[in-house]
Design an enzyme around this catalytic site. Sequence first.
Site, PDB file in Angstrom:
ATOM      1  N   GLU A 124       0.822  -1.207   0.000  1.00 47.59           N
ATOM      2  CA  GLU A 124       0.000   0.000   0.000  1.00 47.59           C
ATOM      3  C   GLU A 124       0.861   1.265   0.000  1.00 47.59           C
ATOM      4  O   GLU A 124       0.532   2.262  -0.658  1.00 47.59           O
ATOM      5  CB  GLU A 124      -0.940   0.015   1.209  1.00 47.59           C
ATOM      6  CG  GLU A 124      -1.961  -1.108   1.252  1.00 47.59           C
ATOM      7  CD  GLU A 124      -3.070  -0.960   0.211  1.00 47.59           C
ATOM      8  OE1 GLU A 124      -3.067   0.042  -0.532  1.00 47.59           O
ATOM      9  OE2 GLU A 124      -3.940  -1.851   0.153  1.00 47.59           O
ATOM     10  N   ASP A 254      -4.100  -9.958  -8.231  1.00 46.06           N
ATOM     11  CA  ASP A 254      -4.414  -9.094  -9.362  1.00 46.06           C
ATOM     12  C   ASP A 254      -3.244  -8.310  -9.951  1.00 46.06           C
ATOM     13  O   ASP A 254      -2.867  -8.473 -11.106  1.00 46.06           O
ATOM     14  CB  ASP A 254      -5.555  -8.139  -8.997  1.00 46.06           C
ATOM     15  CG  ASP A 254      -5.407  -7.511  -7.606  1.00 46.06           C
ATOM     16  OD1 ASP A 254      -4.369  -7.684  -6.963  1.00 46.06           O
ATOM     17  OD2 ASP A 254      -6.377  -6.844  -7.170  1.00 46.06           O
ATOM     18  N   GLU A 362     -19.209  -5.326  -4.780  1.00 50.05           N
ATOM     19  CA  GLU A 362     -17.867  -5.748  -4.394  1.00 50.05           C
ATOM     20  C   GLU A 362     -17.568  -7.172  -4.859  1.00 50.05           C
ATOM     21  O   GLU A 362     -16.474  -7.468  -5.322  1.00 50.05           O
ATOM     22  CB  GLU A 362     -17.717  -5.645  -2.876  1.00 50.05           C
ATOM     23  CG  GLU A 362     -16.391  -6.113  -2.322  1.00 50.05           C
ATOM     24  CD  GLU A 362     -15.244  -5.153  -2.560  1.00 50.05           C
ATOM     25  OE1 GLU A 362     -14.113  -5.458  -2.134  1.00 50.05           O
ATOM     26  OE2 GLU A 362     -15.460  -4.113  -3.202  1.00 50.05           O
ATOM     27  N   GLU A 404     -12.083  -0.357 -10.573  1.00 45.37           N
ATOM     28  CA  GLU A 404     -11.635  -1.285 -11.609  1.00 45.37           C
ATOM     29  C   GLU A 404     -12.548  -1.372 -12.834  1.00 45.37           C
ATOM     30  O   GLU A 404     -12.055  -1.484 -13.971  1.00 45.37           O
ATOM     31  CB  GLU A 404     -11.444  -2.687 -11.001  1.00 45.37           C
ATOM     32  CG  GLU A 404     -10.284  -2.779 -10.033  1.00 45.37           C
ATOM     33  CD  GLU A 404     -10.613  -2.226  -8.648  1.00 45.37           C
ATOM     34  OE1 GLU A 404      -9.667  -1.975  -7.866  1.00 45.37           O
ATOM     35  OE2 GLU A 404     -11.822  -2.037  -8.345  1.00 45.37           O
ATOM     36  N   THR A 490      -0.786   0.538 -10.367  1.00 45.04           N
ATOM     37  CA  THR A 490      -2.076  -0.047 -10.002  1.00 45.04           C
ATOM     38  C   THR A 490      -2.942   0.912  -9.199  1.00 45.04           C
ATOM     39  O   THR A 490      -4.116   0.632  -8.965  1.00 45.04           O
ATOM     40  CB  THR A 490      -1.869  -1.379  -9.239  1.00 45.04           C
ATOM     41  OG1 THR A 490      -3.064  -2.161  -9.291  1.00 45.04           O
ATOM     42  CG2 THR A 490      -1.447  -1.124  -7.794  1.00 45.04           C
TER      43      THR A 490
END
Length: 539
Positions: A124, A254, A362, A404, A490
């Site tokens: 993160e 991912d 979600e 996304e 990302t």
Amino acid sequence: MLVSPRIARILVISTFSFPIAFAGVVQLPSLVLPASAAAHRDAVEKIFTTSYAAYKKFAFGHDDLSPLSAGFSDGRNGWGATIVDSLSTMHIMGLDDLFAEAVNFSSKIDFSVSQTGDTVSVFETTIRYLGGLLSAYELSDNQFPALLQKAKEVADKMAFVWVGNHDVPYGFIDFSTNSPTISTSNIAEAGTLSLEWSTLTKHTINQTYSDLAVKSLRHIANLAAPLPGLAAQGIDPTSGNFVGGYVSWGGGSDSYFEYLIKYARLSNTDEALFADTWLTAVDSSIKFLLRNSTVGNHLYLADFDSSRKIRHVSSHLACFHGGNWLYGGRLLNNQTIIDYGLQLVDACWNTYASTATGIGPEGFAFISSDGNFTGGSAPSTSQIAFNAQHGFYITSSAYILRPEVLESNFYAYRVTGDTKYLDRAASAVDSFNKFLSTPNGFAGINNVNSASSSKIDDTESFWFAEVLKYLYLTFDDPKHISLDEWVFNTEAHPFKAPAPRLSYGTGTIRPGKPFSPKSGPPLPAVSPNPFIPQTTQPI
């Protein structure tokens, strides 16, 4: 040598006996927006400035706004995540005053210790803080050296997660002691560092940063995988081995897959491993994971569990895959991948179009010709009824301001120029204004299929960094932040890319290595999906 896009799709050359496809242009050439796009772009900017004004009023200097309670939270170590994560979006939107204020704040962050006393997530912190600082530095033509200095400071603290000669970093670290948390990790945490750390190397001329991150990506790509190219989700940094054999394009996996092809493009590396592993992962996904729903014939990408069973599940997080396949498919001139990528984008958009709010959930699941196994409970009566109408059913109904689906929609527009993607983005803007707006900014909702849903008291920084940037750029001049000139991390922070190579990788599928668990009975064999055409070879 100049090669037209059409010729490049079919032309293959041989060098040292390896077939190499010429690299393609990602964006559709001469893409021109309709006049109506400007109003939608301005509407997105208004959502950003409204959201950020609420953040400044109630949460400035903290990580997240709490819009319902008019307060804040510090889930990202209290360094002002929203400010740093917003830098690149502010610059792209031309919000010069806000950008200057954010640069001033960012140049004074004390990264010597977490402000909340918690351990620090390397993943993160890399994608939000390191990525945000470096992207802003590049977007502003290197005018603010304090941004680079702060990027170096936070990376120097994180570098302690590589212990000894281990290739794979630990996922968490205590900044007060520089001690990593010794625990298992996942391939997203360990494999989503290369863009940011190699960009830091570019500007500091210190090769160590890139070497640390890339050796982890390389290590994962070289492990024997449950399916060729498809790394298992869990990984043990101590041993360097996979933990279990679960395969997914969703959370925990991912962005590892995302970074394989993006690192190849951003670095222009001669090492074919990264592009070829991405191509192999997509090839295996087409052969083994693609499923068409029995209702609506929507194309989904299933998970594959440690018992080698297909799980008919997907998620908002996983819906980046359509855009990623479009990006890599264009880069490798592979029309098969592009065509499947567009179908994945459509299926994920269907999760938005099917709800009462026009916003996707979600988590969701689906039923295909081979069943509905999810690894959990069978669908309820109401879920079966919803599936009968929409070709999927909701398993987790919240929307927490994720990007996304709109990210992939952005790629689809830039790749095809089809205005249906502009219409979809405009629909999302309308839904956000109608269902997410509060007196103090914008908030997620607990049930996307209820027009009267309660809201969630958190505005994560990726709302500013990703959702609103991708929407804005969908309606912005395609020459501004072109996909052929910038590579997005990302967290949607763009990094300046060099001129493209002639080709990426060898264009061939990597052979799989035998994979077996460390303990337990031998794994059963798995056969390709008989319901998906096996036209997976390049070109």
